[in-house]
Design a protein around this motif. Sequence first.
Motif, PDB file in Angstrom:
ATOM      1  N   PHE A  27       8.996  19.003  -6.436  1.00 12.51           N
ATOM      2  CA  PHE A  27       9.634  18.211  -5.383  1.00 12.51           C
ATOM      3  C   PHE A  27       8.689  18.062  -4.188  1.00 12.51           C
ATOM      4  N   GLY A  28       8.067  19.163  -3.781  1.00  8.94           N
ATOM      5  CA  GLY A  28       7.138  19.109  -2.655  1.00  8.94           C
ATOM      6  C   GLY A  28       5.911  18.260  -2.953  1.00  8.94           C
ATOM      7  N   LEU A  29       5.372  18.381  -4.168  1.00  6.89           N
ATOM      8  CA  LEU A  29       4.221  17.562  -4.560  1.00  6.89           C
ATOM      9  C   LEU A  29       4.583  16.080  -4.527  1.00  6.89           C
ATOM     10  N   ALA A  30       5.786  15.755  -4.989  1.00  5.74           N
ATOM     11  CA  ALA A  30       6.224  14.361  -4.972  1.00  5.74           C
ATOM     12  C   ALA A  30       6.338  13.837  -3.545  1.00  5.74           C
ATOM     13  N   ALA A  31       6.790  14.695  -2.630  1.00  7.21           N
ATOM     14  CA  ALA A  31       6.906  14.276  -1.232  1.00  7.21           C
ATOM     15  C   ALA A  31       5.536  13.941  -0.649  1.00  7.21           C
ATOM     16  N   ILE A  32       4.522  14.703  -1.038  1.00  4.33           N
ATOM     17  CA  ILE A  32       3.160  14.393  -0.593  1.00  4.33           C
ATOM     18  C   ILE A  32       2.733  13.021  -1.120  1.00  4.33           C
ATOM     19  N   CYS A  33       2.945  12.816  -2.418  1.00  7.47           N
ATOM     20  CA  CYS A  33       2.520  11.545  -3.038  1.00  7.47           C
ATOM     21  C   CYS A  33       3.275  10.364  -2.435  1.00  7.47           C
ATOM     22  N   GLY A  34       4.590  10.508  -2.262  1.00  2.90           N
ATOM     23  CA  GLY A  34       5.379   9.418  -1.714  1.00  2.90           C
ATOM     24  C   GLY A  34       5.004   9.099  -0.277  1.00  2.90           C
ATOM     25  N   SER A  35       4.764  10.136   0.516  1.00  2.65           N
ATOM     26  CA  SER A  35       4.385   9.917   1.916  1.00  2.65           C
ATOM     27  C   SER A  35       3.030   9.229   2.002  1.00  2.65           C
ATOM     28  N   TRP A  36       2.084   9.660   1.157  1.00  2.66           N
ATOM     29  CA  TRP A  36       0.755   9.039   1.157  1.00  2.66           C
ATOM     30  C   TRP A  36       0.852   7.569   0.743  1.00  2.66           C
ATOM     31  N   LEU A  37       1.625   7.306  -0.305  1.00  2.49           N
ATOM     32  CA  LEU A  37       1.752   5.936  -0.795  1.00  2.49           C
ATOM     33  C   LEU A  37       2.425   5.044   0.247  1.00  2.49           C
ATOM     34  N   ALA A  38       3.462   5.566   0.903  1.00  2.00           N
ATOM     35  CA  ALA A  38       4.159   4.782   1.920  1.00  2.00           C
ATOM     36  C   ALA A  38       3.234   4.446   3.081  1.00  2.00           C
ATOM     37  N   GLY A  39       2.393   5.391   3.469  1.00  2.00           N
ATOM     38  CA  GLY A  39       1.468   5.121   4.559  1.00  2.00           C
ATOM     39  C   GLY A  39       0.386   4.134   4.192  1.00  2.00           C
ATOM     40  N   ARG A  40      -0.046   4.166   2.943  1.00  2.00           N
ATOM     41  CA  ARG A  40      -1.157   3.305   2.521  1.00  2.00           C
ATOM     42  C   ARG A  40      -0.711   1.873   2.233  1.00  2.00           C
ATOM     43  N   PHE A  41       0.513   1.707   1.729  1.00  2.00           N
ATOM     44  CA  PHE A  41       0.947   0.379   1.284  1.00  2.00           C
ATOM     45  C   PHE A  41       2.183  -0.121   2.029  1.00  2.00           C
ATOM     46  N   ALA A  42       2.526   0.499   3.157  1.00  2.00           N
ATOM     47  CA  ALA A  42       3.745   0.109   3.871  1.00  2.00           C
ATOM     48  C   ALA A  42       3.735  -1.356   4.286  1.00  2.00           C
ATOM     49  N   ASP A  43       2.548  -1.878   4.614  1.00  2.00           N
ATOM     50  CA  ASP A  43       2.476  -3.268   5.077  1.00  2.00           C
ATOM     51  C   ASP A  43       2.483  -4.266   3.919  1.00  2.00           C
ATOM     52  N   ARG A  44       2.496  -3.766   2.684  1.00  2.00           N
ATOM     53  CA  ARG A  44       2.492  -4.668   1.522  1.00  2.00           C
ATOM     54  C   ARG A  44       3.812  -4.644   0.761  1.00  2.00           C
ATOM     55  N   ILE A  45       4.706  -3.746   1.143  1.00  2.00           N
ATOM     56  CA  ILE A  45       5.985  -3.602   0.445  1.00  2.00           C
ATOM     57  C   ILE A  45       7.109  -3.906   1.419  1.00  2.00           C
ATOM     58  N   ALA A  46       8.057  -4.726   0.996  1.00  2.00           N
ATOM     59  CA  ALA A  46       9.205  -5.033   1.851  1.00  2.00           C
ATOM     60  C   ALA A  46       9.984  -3.752   2.120  1.00  2.00           C
ATOM     61  N   PRO A  47      10.344  -3.473   3.368  1.00  2.00           N
ATOM     62  CA  PRO A  47      11.118  -2.260   3.663  1.00  2.00           C
ATOM     63  C   PRO A  47      12.393  -2.150   2.832  1.00  2.00           C
ATOM     64  N   SER A  48      13.033  -3.291   2.533  1.00  2.00           N
ATOM     65  CA  SER A  48      14.272  -3.255   1.743  1.00  2.00           C
ATOM     66  C   SER A  48      14.038  -2.622   0.374  1.00  2.00           C
ATOM     67  N   ALA A  49      12.873  -2.879  -0.228  1.00  2.00           N
ATOM     68  CA  ALA A  49      12.580  -2.300  -1.544  1.00  2.00           C
ATOM     69  C   ALA A  49      12.530  -0.784  -1.469  1.00  2.00           C
ATOM     70  N   ILE A  50      11.904  -0.256  -0.423  1.00  2.00           N
ATOM     71  CA  ILE A  50      11.808   1.194  -0.268  1.00  2.00           C
ATOM     72  C   ILE A  50      13.168   1.794   0.078  1.00  2.00           C
ATOM     73  N   LEU A  51      13.924   1.102   0.934  1.00  2.00           N
ATOM     74  CA  LEU A  51      15.226   1.609   1.370  1.00  2.00           C
ATOM     75  C   LEU A  51      16.232   1.654   0.219  1.00  2.00           C
ATOM     76  N   LEU A  52      16.017   0.859  -0.813  1.00  2.00           N
ATOM     77  CA  LEU A  52      16.869   0.919  -2.007  1.00  2.00           C
ATOM     78  C   LEU A  52      16.270   1.816  -3.084  1.00  2.00           C
ATOM     79  N   PHE A  53      14.937   1.812  -3.182  1.00  2.00           N
ATOM     80  CA  PHE A  53      14.281   2.614  -4.219  1.00  2.00           C
ATOM     81  C   PHE A  53      14.509   4.109  -3.997  1.00  2.00           C
ATOM     82  N   GLY A  54      14.479   4.560  -2.747  1.00  2.00           N
ATOM     83  CA  GLY A  54      14.625   5.990  -2.477  1.00  2.00           C
ATOM     84  C   GLY A  54      15.923   6.555  -3.029  1.00  2.00           C
TER      85      GLY A  54
END
Length: 405
Positions: free
Chosen positions: A253-280
């Motif tokens: 769970f903790g490892l996944a949080a690292i990966c998800g946080s890194w991915l969100a920071g790197r690609f946040a400007d390329r993904i619609a917020p709605s997609a993340i707000l539903l995907f989570g």
Amino acid sequence: MSTVRRLTGAAYGIHLADQIALVAVPLVAALAFDASAEAIGVLVACQSMAHLLGSIPFGILVDSAQQRSLAVAATLISVGGSFGAAASVVAGNVVGFGTAITLAGFGAVLFVLTALSILPKAVPANRLAGANAAIEIPRAACSFAVPLAIGLVVADVPAAWIFVAAGLGGIAALAFALSLPRFEIRRRRREPLIPQIVEGGVYVLRHSLLLPISLCAIFWNFAFAALLVVLVPAIREVYRFDPGTFGIALSAFGLAAICGSWLAGRFADRIAPSAILLFGPGSSAIAAAGLTVIGPGNAEPLLYACFFFLGFGPSMWLIAQNSVRQLVTPGTMLGRVNAVIQTAIYGIRPLGALIGGLVVGAAGPDSGLAVVVLAFAASFLVSLFSGLRSVSSYEEMQMDVVRGG
């Protein structure tokens, strides 16, 4: 060094100290104080109580005080609590230990609320998600590394030294906090305490985005707290796995949080917020459903995969919803709004744990897992049938807020 980097550095120290307390308190209580199960429960509650008792008053303070000073104060409180816990272990003073742990928890609460209010002043809207990801990665990294480290050393290192390490993390956080610039304070007329709290709560309840964010978080945290209670008997009675798989699952769970946080920071400007707000929440519901199909014939990696996805999507969701909160809330109310939501989240966790235990005791771990799946599904449905599915970009959201006055 930018403000975001300074906050990130401080966040590593604060979350190191906070995670050490979270993981070490029950272990140290048993090993150093030979505490009963009831006493261990009280000591664990001491740390979580800081979130319940501190969020609202600290949220009001964040809206009215110099935030650099609050960040410094938060790290000093954390340092004092951590070294106080170490001294209490040496002295064999269990009451002092509980008091110090609570104090350290207050430091973490104040820092998180302060950092969330500083970020909108430090970066433009199109960089806010990346900034939120930067200060979330320390929490994720510590949630992965600290349990593993303490599990390896707790039997061989004097208990007091564990909290000395937490205090050193607080000192590192203090060094970064002292380097922060001063921030503009928006003066507002003094109001009685209760109306300020009510104002923040009413703003959340009436907002088309903040209300579903809050409900999603409440259902999700209810489900996760219940899962932590249900999982141990499920591992023993349903899955027939080794008990050690519990710790490995939490590390996944903790490892996944690292990966998800890194991915969100790197690609946040390329993904619609709605997609993340539903995907989570959606990925959480699917992962929780996966827990119900695990049986004695399945390999442990399926359990770890489920916990990985329980951490991956929600870590991205946390960053996205923090950005939404920061953009749609007036700066003079941000501390209070964050505090109201945090209080609701931490208030629901004990209820989730209690109900999870009651269901398992009455009907068994299979029924407990069913309750967990339903609660995770509710968190997704709240998001799906709300305005969150139409959040196309942070820049447009900010423009809508400006146009709306």
